[in-house]
Design a protein around this motif. Structure first.
Motif, PDB file in Angstrom:
ATOM      1  N   TYR A 269      39.277  50.273  70.119  1.00 19.88           N
ATOM      2  CA  TYR A 269      40.692  50.230  69.727  1.00 19.88           C
ATOM      3  C   TYR A 269      41.599  49.897  70.908  1.00 19.88           C
ATOM      4  O   TYR A 269      42.605  49.196  70.750  1.00 19.88           O
ATOM      5  CB  TYR A 269      41.096  51.558  69.076  1.00 19.88           C
ATOM      6  N   LEU A 270      41.259  50.401  72.098  1.00 16.72           N
ATOM      7  CA  LEU A 270      42.031  50.009  73.282  1.00 16.72           C
ATOM      8  C   LEU A 270      41.901  48.505  73.531  1.00 16.72           C
ATOM      9  O   LEU A 270      42.881  47.826  73.866  1.00 16.72           O
ATOM     10  CB  LEU A 270      41.548  50.782  74.508  1.00 16.72           C
ATOM     11  N   ASN A 271      40.685  47.984  73.361  1.00 10.96           N
ATOM     12  CA  ASN A 271      40.440  46.562  73.572  1.00 10.96           C
ATOM     13  C   ASN A 271      41.184  45.720  72.538  1.00 10.96           C
ATOM     14  O   ASN A 271      41.805  44.714  72.868  1.00 10.96           O
ATOM     15  CB  ASN A 271      38.932  46.282  73.501  1.00 10.96           C
ATOM     16  N   TYR A 272      41.134  46.173  71.289  1.00  8.42           N
ATOM     17  CA  TYR A 272      41.727  45.405  70.192  1.00  8.42           C
ATOM     18  C   TYR A 272      43.256  45.399  70.273  1.00  8.42           C
ATOM     19  O   TYR A 272      43.896  44.351  70.118  1.00  8.42           O
ATOM     20  CB  TYR A 272      41.272  45.974  68.853  1.00  8.42           C
ATOM     21  N   TYR A 273      43.835  46.585  70.512  1.00 16.16           N
ATOM     22  CA  TYR A 273      45.288  46.699  70.438  1.00 16.16           C
ATOM     23  C   TYR A 273      45.994  46.516  71.782  1.00 16.16           C
ATOM     24  O   TYR A 273      47.202  46.239  71.807  1.00 16.16           O
ATOM     25  CB  TYR A 273      45.690  48.062  69.870  1.00 16.16           C
TER      26      TYR A 273
ATOM     27  N   VAL B 282      40.522  38.112  85.090  1.00 14.55           N
ATOM     28  CA  VAL B 282      39.859  38.919  86.124  1.00 14.55           C
ATOM     29  C   VAL B 282      40.085  40.402  85.865  1.00 14.55           C
ATOM     30  O   VAL B 282      39.142  41.212  85.875  1.00 14.55           O
ATOM     31  CB  VAL B 282      40.367  38.524  87.526  1.00 14.55           C
ATOM     32  N   LEU B 283      41.336  40.781  85.610  1.00 18.21           N
ATOM     33  CA  LEU B 283      41.649  42.178  85.334  1.00 18.21           C
ATOM     34  C   LEU B 283      40.976  42.626  84.040  1.00 18.21           C
ATOM     35  O   LEU B 283      40.434  43.746  83.958  1.00 18.21           O
ATOM     36  CB  LEU B 283      43.159  42.369  85.232  1.00 18.21           C
ATOM     37  N   TYR B 284      40.974  41.744  83.030  1.00 18.57           N
ATOM     38  CA  TYR B 284      40.382  42.108  81.740  1.00 18.57           C
ATOM     39  C   TYR B 284      38.889  42.402  81.878  1.00 18.57           C
ATOM     40  O   TYR B 284      38.406  43.452  81.436  1.00 18.57           O
ATOM     41  CB  TYR B 284      40.606  40.992  80.720  1.00 18.57           C
ATOM     42  N   PHE B 285      38.151  41.482  82.507  1.00 18.10           N
ATOM     43  CA  PHE B 285      36.704  41.674  82.611  1.00 18.10           C
ATOM     44  C   PHE B 285      36.342  42.787  83.601  1.00 18.10           C
ATOM     45  O   PHE B 285      35.268  43.386  83.501  1.00 18.10           O
ATOM     46  CB  PHE B 285      36.030  40.355  82.992  1.00 18.10           C
ATOM     47  N   THR B 286      37.237  43.083  84.548  1.00 15.79           N
ATOM     48  CA  THR B 286      37.026  44.243  85.406  1.00 15.79           C
ATOM     49  C   THR B 286      37.080  45.531  84.589  1.00 15.79           C
ATOM     50  O   THR B 286      36.247  46.434  84.754  1.00 15.79           O
ATOM     51  CB  THR B 286      38.093  44.291  86.515  1.00 15.79           C
ATOM     52  N   ILE B 287      38.048  45.607  83.674  1.00 16.22           N
ATOM     53  CA  ILE B 287      38.162  46.777  82.797  1.00 16.22           C
ATOM     54  C   ILE B 287      36.950  46.879  81.877  1.00 16.22           C
ATOM     55  O   ILE B 287      36.413  47.977  81.645  1.00 16.22           O
ATOM     56  CB  ILE B 287      39.468  46.706  81.983  1.00 16.22           C
ATOM     57  N   ILE B 288      36.486  45.737  81.355  1.00 13.07           N
ATOM     58  CA  ILE B 288      35.302  45.744  80.489  1.00 13.07           C
ATOM     59  C   ILE B 288      34.077  46.217  81.270  1.00 13.07           C
ATOM     60  O   ILE B 288      33.237  46.967  80.752  1.00 13.07           O
ATOM     61  CB  ILE B 288      35.063  44.342  79.895  1.00 13.07           C
TER      62      ILE B 288
ATOM     63  N   SER C 141      22.553  51.870  73.679  1.00 12.96           N
ATOM     64  CA  SER C 141      23.999  52.047  73.856  1.00 12.96           C
ATOM     65  C   SER C 141      24.612  50.853  74.567  1.00 12.96           C
ATOM     66  O   SER C 141      25.737  50.430  74.256  1.00 12.96           O
ATOM     67  CB  SER C 141      24.282  53.329  74.646  1.00 12.96           C
ATOM     68  N   ILE C 142      23.877  50.286  75.532  1.00 16.00           N
ATOM     69  CA  ILE C 142      24.370  49.112  76.261  1.00 16.00           C
ATOM     70  C   ILE C 142      24.518  47.930  75.316  1.00 16.00           C
ATOM     71  O   ILE C 142      25.541  47.236  75.301  1.00 16.00           O
ATOM     72  CB  ILE C 142      23.434  48.775  77.434  1.00 16.00           C
ATOM     73  N   PHE C 143      23.496  47.681  74.500  1.00 14.39           N
ATOM     74  CA  PHE C 143      23.562  46.574  73.544  1.00 14.39           C
ATOM     75  C   PHE C 143      24.672  46.794  72.522  1.00 14.39           C
ATOM     76  O   PHE C 143      25.386  45.870  72.142  1.00 14.39           O
ATOM     77  CB  PHE C 143      22.209  46.410  72.836  1.00 14.39           C
ATOM     78  N   LEU C 144      24.815  48.049  72.088  1.00 13.98           N
ATOM     79  CA  LEU C 144      25.853  48.368  71.116  1.00 13.98           C
ATOM     80  C   LEU C 144      27.245  48.175  71.723  1.00 13.98           C
ATOM     81  O   LEU C 144      28.168  47.687  71.052  1.00 13.98           O
ATOM     82  CB  LEU C 144      25.691  49.811  70.623  1.00 13.98           C
ATOM     83  N   TYR C 145      27.415  48.539  72.995  1.00 11.51           N
ATOM     84  CA  TYR C 145      28.698  48.344  73.682  1.00 11.51           C
ATOM     85  C   TYR C 145      29.044  46.860  73.764  1.00 11.51           C
ATOM     86  O   TYR C 145      30.188  46.464  73.495  1.00 11.51           O
ATOM     87  CB  TYR C 145      28.637  48.950  75.083  1.00 11.51           C
ATOM     88  N   MET C 146      28.065  46.041  74.124  1.00 13.37           N
ATOM     89  CA  MET C 146      28.311  44.599  74.192  1.00 13.37           C
ATOM     90  C   MET C 146      28.701  44.048  72.826  1.00 13.37           C
ATOM     91  O   MET C 146      29.596  43.205  72.703  1.00 13.37           O
ATOM     92  CB  MET C 146      27.062  43.888  74.724  1.00 13.37           C
TER      93      MET C 146
ATOM     94  N   VAL D  90      30.163  45.764  70.396  1.00 13.70           N
ATOM     95  CA  VAL D  90      31.498  46.277  70.076  1.00 13.70           C
ATOM     96  C   VAL D  90      32.574  45.446  70.761  1.00 13.70           C
ATOM     97  O   VAL D  90      33.588  45.071  70.150  1.00 13.70           O
ATOM     98  CB  VAL D  90      31.603  47.764  70.478  1.00 13.70           C
ATOM     99  N   VAL D  91      32.383  45.139  72.043  1.00 14.73           N
ATOM    100  CA  VAL D  91      33.365  44.333  72.782  1.00 14.73           C
ATOM    101  C   VAL D  91      33.475  42.940  72.179  1.00 14.73           C
ATOM    102  O   VAL D  91      34.585  42.425  71.946  1.00 14.73           O
ATOM    103  CB  VAL D  91      32.977  44.250  74.274  1.00 14.73           C
ATOM    104  N   LEU D  92      32.340  42.308  71.905  1.00 13.50           N
ATOM    105  CA  LEU D  92      32.354  40.966  71.330  1.00 13.50           C
ATOM    106  C   LEU D  92      33.006  40.965  69.949  1.00 13.50           C
ATOM    107  O   LEU D  92      33.804  40.083  69.622  1.00 13.50           O
ATOM    108  CB  LEU D  92      30.923  40.423  71.242  1.00 13.50           C
ATOM    109  N   PHE D  93      32.694  41.977  69.145  1.00 15.40           N
ATOM    110  CA  PHE D  93      33.258  42.061  67.805  1.00 15.40           C
ATOM    111  C   PHE D  93      34.770  42.236  67.855  1.00 15.40           C
ATOM    112  O   PHE D  93      35.508  41.624  67.068  1.00 15.40           O
ATOM    113  CB  PHE D  93      32.617  43.224  67.046  1.00 15.40           C
ATOM    114  N   SER D  94      35.261  43.074  68.778  1.00 12.27           N
ATOM    115  CA  SER D  94      36.708  43.293  68.886  1.00 12.27           C
ATOM    116  C   SER D  94      37.424  42.016  69.318  1.00 12.27           C
ATOM    117  O   SER D  94      38.520  41.717  68.840  1.00 12.27           O
ATOM    118  CB  SER D  94      37.005  44.437  69.862  1.00 12.27           C
ATOM    119  N   ILE D  95      36.791  41.240  70.230  1.00 13.21           N
ATOM    120  CA  ILE D  95      37.395  39.972  70.655  1.00 13.21           C
ATOM    121  C   ILE D  95      37.458  38.990  69.493  1.00 13.21           C
ATOM    122  O   ILE D  95      38.509  38.367  69.232  1.00 13.21           O
ATOM    123  CB  ILE D  95      36.606  39.367  71.836  1.00 13.21           C
TER     124      ILE D  95
END
Length: 356
Positions: free
Chosen positions: A61-65, A78-84, A137-142, A144-149
């Motif tokens: 939700y932080l990523n999406y909104y 750069v800042l975005y992918f650092t946060i990811i 969990s690592i695969f699921l996180y990736m 989740v990030v891709l899905f939100s984008i």
């Protein structure tokens, strides 16, 4: 069922869908985690995966909104992918540490058959063992990030398409009877010339030019800066007709306006807002408007003393400015700065644009 209830119903369904989806996501570790018969229902690995899913839901939700619209869409990659990347580290290690599990001692909890297939270096054994336990969990996180984008990009495309259709509808409405409108204004102009009412004739001519500009030019993404300045000049000249001696107006355009383009009507809401809140024939007040062009940089500074006007004007004044902020974000990403200072007695706007 009233119109208000009809508007609230889709929002309620949307919220319920998000809540149910979030709860379903959180139950994945509880329902699907492999669990030996002797292991308790809420074992440490299950709690770790549950915490990881909670963190992933928050990050989604932080990523999406926030992160995607504020950073990714504004070219702050750069800042975005650092946060990811920091999120990746949080997902990888924070749930384990929160459940009292030391990642670098992971090999001690692995089955001997797993250890036999790993290299003998203790540090590498620990790292490989830990990654084996949290790889899902690592695969699921990736994912989740891709899905939100992807979801956010889809939403933006749908929003852009909707705005395009609304704009096209607005242009269509404006063009329903343009010939009748311009013919009527031309007739009034002719009568004014015939009756030697020069001020009336000039005013009608300026108003006709402004309305023709709105009908024919605002459907374009960019227009000539010279035409935009001419439109602004005519608007201010028409405003001067209703000003009294108690109103002090300063208006200046500095620099060359040829060979540059600008988004149509992008300056007008700030100027119009000054007249809405800065003109009262019963009180002393002032409005200062300065447009300065240097090379391909444009600076607009609008300042006015705030005076009490009709309540109806106050309720409508913010809409145009808010829409203009959205247009600036869309048309001039990283190419504009807007500073608005507002207090009880004064309002000041400074807009800087890099023009094409």
């Amino acid at each position: 069922m009233g119109l208000c209830d009809m508007n609230k119903k889709p929002a309620l369904i949307h919220m319920v869908a998000h809540i149910l989806g979030g709860l379903a996501f959180l139950t994945i570790p509880i329902l699907l985690s492999p669990r030996p018969s002797h292991m308790p229902f809420f074992s440490r690995p299950t709690l770790r995966d549950l915490l990881a899913n909670v963190l992933m839901l928050v990050i989604f939700y932080l990523n999406y909104y926030f992160f995607i619209p504020r950073l990714y869409f504004r070219k702050k990659e750069v800042l975005y992918f650092t946060i990811i990347a920091l999120g990746f580290l949080a997902i990888s290690y924070a749930p384990s540490l929160m459940t009292g599990y030391i990642p670098w001692n992971a090999s001690r909890e692995l089955h001997p058959t797993v250890l036999s297939g790993l290299q003998t270096n203790p540090r590498m054994v620990d790292d490989a063992a830990y990654l084996t336990q949290v790889k899902h969990s690592i695969f699921l996180y990736m994912a989740v990030v891709l899905f939100s984008i992807l979801l956010r990009i889809r939403t933006k495309l749908l929003s852009t398409e909707t705005m395009k259709h609304v704009a096209e509808l607005g242009i269509l409405k404006n063009q329903i009877n343009p010939h009748f409108l311009f013919n009527t204004l031309n007739n009034i102009y002719a009568y004014a010339i015939k009756e030697e009412a020069q001020i009336t004739a000039t005013s009608v001519l300026k108003l006709s030019g402004m309305m023709r500009y709105v009908v024919t030019e605002t459907g374009k993404q960019f227009v000539s800066l010279e035409k935009e300045i001419m439109y602004t000049d005519d608007y201010i000249d028409l405003q001067k007709m209703r000003l009294t001696r108690s109103m002090h107006l300063s208006y200046a355009v500095i620099g060359r306006v040829d060979q540059l383009t600008i988004a149509p009507i992008i300056l007008m809401p700030f100027i119009e807002n000054a007249f809405k809140h800065g003109v009262n024939p019963d009180r002393e007040s002032y409005i200062s408007i300065r447009i300065e062009i240097t090379d391909n940089n444009l600076e607009l500074v609008v300042e006015n003393q705030k005076v009490k006007t009709s309540p109806e004007q106050h309720t409508k004044s913010g809409v145009g400015v808010e829409n203009t902020k959205s247009r600036l974000e869309l048309l001039y990403p990283k190419k504009h700065s807007l500073v608005i200072r507002d207090d009880e007695s004064h309002h000041r706007v400074r807009l800087n644009l890099i023009l094409a």
